[in-house]
Design an enzyme around this catalytic site. Structure first.
Site, PDB file in Angstrom:
ATOM      1  CG  HIS A 176      -3.377  -3.714   3.489  1.00  0.00           C
ATOM      2  ND1 HIS A 176      -2.308  -3.093   4.091  1.00  0.00           N
ATOM      3  CD2 HIS A 176      -4.093  -2.736   2.882  1.00  0.00           C
ATOM      4  CE1 HIS A 176      -2.368  -1.788   3.879  1.00  0.00           C
ATOM      5  NE2 HIS A 176      -3.444  -1.537   3.146  1.00  0.00           N
TER       6      HIS A 176
ATOM      7  CD  GLU B 209      -0.623  -5.815   5.730  1.00  0.00           C
ATOM      8  OE1 GLU B 209      -0.388  -6.395   4.651  1.00  0.00           O
ATOM      9  OE2 GLU B 209      -0.902  -4.598   5.810  1.00  0.00           O
TER      10      GLU B 209
ATOM     11  CB  CYS C  22      -0.976  -0.044   1.169  1.00  0.00           C
ATOM     12  SG  CYS C  22      -2.350   1.120   1.009  1.00  0.00           S
TER      13      CYS C  22
END
Length: 228
Positions: free
Chosen positions: A202, A204, A85
């Site tokens: 994302h 994660e 990002c």
């Protein structure tokens, strides 16, 4: 395996990234943007957020932070480097990755799940994922519209440097796949050497028990496994 996570003023996904790497078995160390360098490590990560408030071109100010000189040198020397990002925006502003990230085509901030297909495998950064695998992960950005001019797009395609592409999820219409208007539905690319990966979604946030997807677990486990 040790990862250095770089923190800029306004970064807000560093803890998520630390948790994802820790769940995969990595040790992590947070590095402040004002430091002169990163410690010896196996992986450098620029997480998401809003560095310096994103008041200018996103990632442009972060790209000039003192620590970035050492990061650029290490990335060019071959250290695996991941930008997510705002971290992707910063990598582009440093020149480590080509193209530009523009305002979303809708001119609105987008926060929702998307589906990504791995187009080209680049170990260690694409982990255990196989080409053609589709994972569900979230996006949260206002400036994620990846742009590449025609000639650059041909080079990215020809060199196999498009890592991830947005695709429609099960039962979704094709027009919902791309959340921001990115050229050729591109969600992530690598540098020519394949050791620098930038992506807007994302992963994660698709690795933990309280998150809506665990689809990115093989990605992080594969990264840690390959670098250990």
């Amino acid at each position: 395996m040790k990862a250095a996570i770089v923190l800029f003023p306004g970064t807000n996904r560093d803890t998520d990234m630390k948790d994802a790497l820790a769940r995969a078995g990595a040790a992590t160390e947070t590095v402040w943007h004002g430091d002169t360098g990163v410690p010896d490590c196996d992986l450098i990560v620029l997480p998401g957020g809003f560095s310096h408030g994103d008041y200018l071109r996103c990632g442009a100010m972060a790209a000039h932070s003192p620590v970035m000189k050492d990061i650029v040198a290490k990335a060019r020397a071959g250290t695996p480097t991941l930008g997510v990002c705002n971290g992707f925006q910063t990598l582009i502003e440093t020149g480590l990755l080509p193209g530009a990230l523009l305002r979303n085509a809708s001119l609105r901030f987008v926060c929702r799940d998307v589906h990504l297909r791995l187009e080209n495998r680049h170990r260690p950064l694409t982990g255990r994922l196989a080409e053609g695998d589709v994972i569900r992960v979230p996006v949260a950005h206002g400036d994620g519209n990846y742009f590449a001019a025609d000639e650059m797009l041909k080079r990215l395609e020809g060199d196999g440097r498009i890592a991830f592409r947005y695709v429609a999820g099960p039962g979704e219409p094709d027009e919902r796949a791309n959340p921001n208007g990115s050229t050729a539905d591109i969600a992530g690319i690598v540098n020519r050497a394949g050791n620098v990966l930038g992506m807007m979604p994302h992963p994660e946030d698709a690795t933990g028990p309280r998150q809506q997807s665990l689809d990115a677990v093989p990605l992080f486990h594969g990264i840690v496994e390959a670098l250990s």
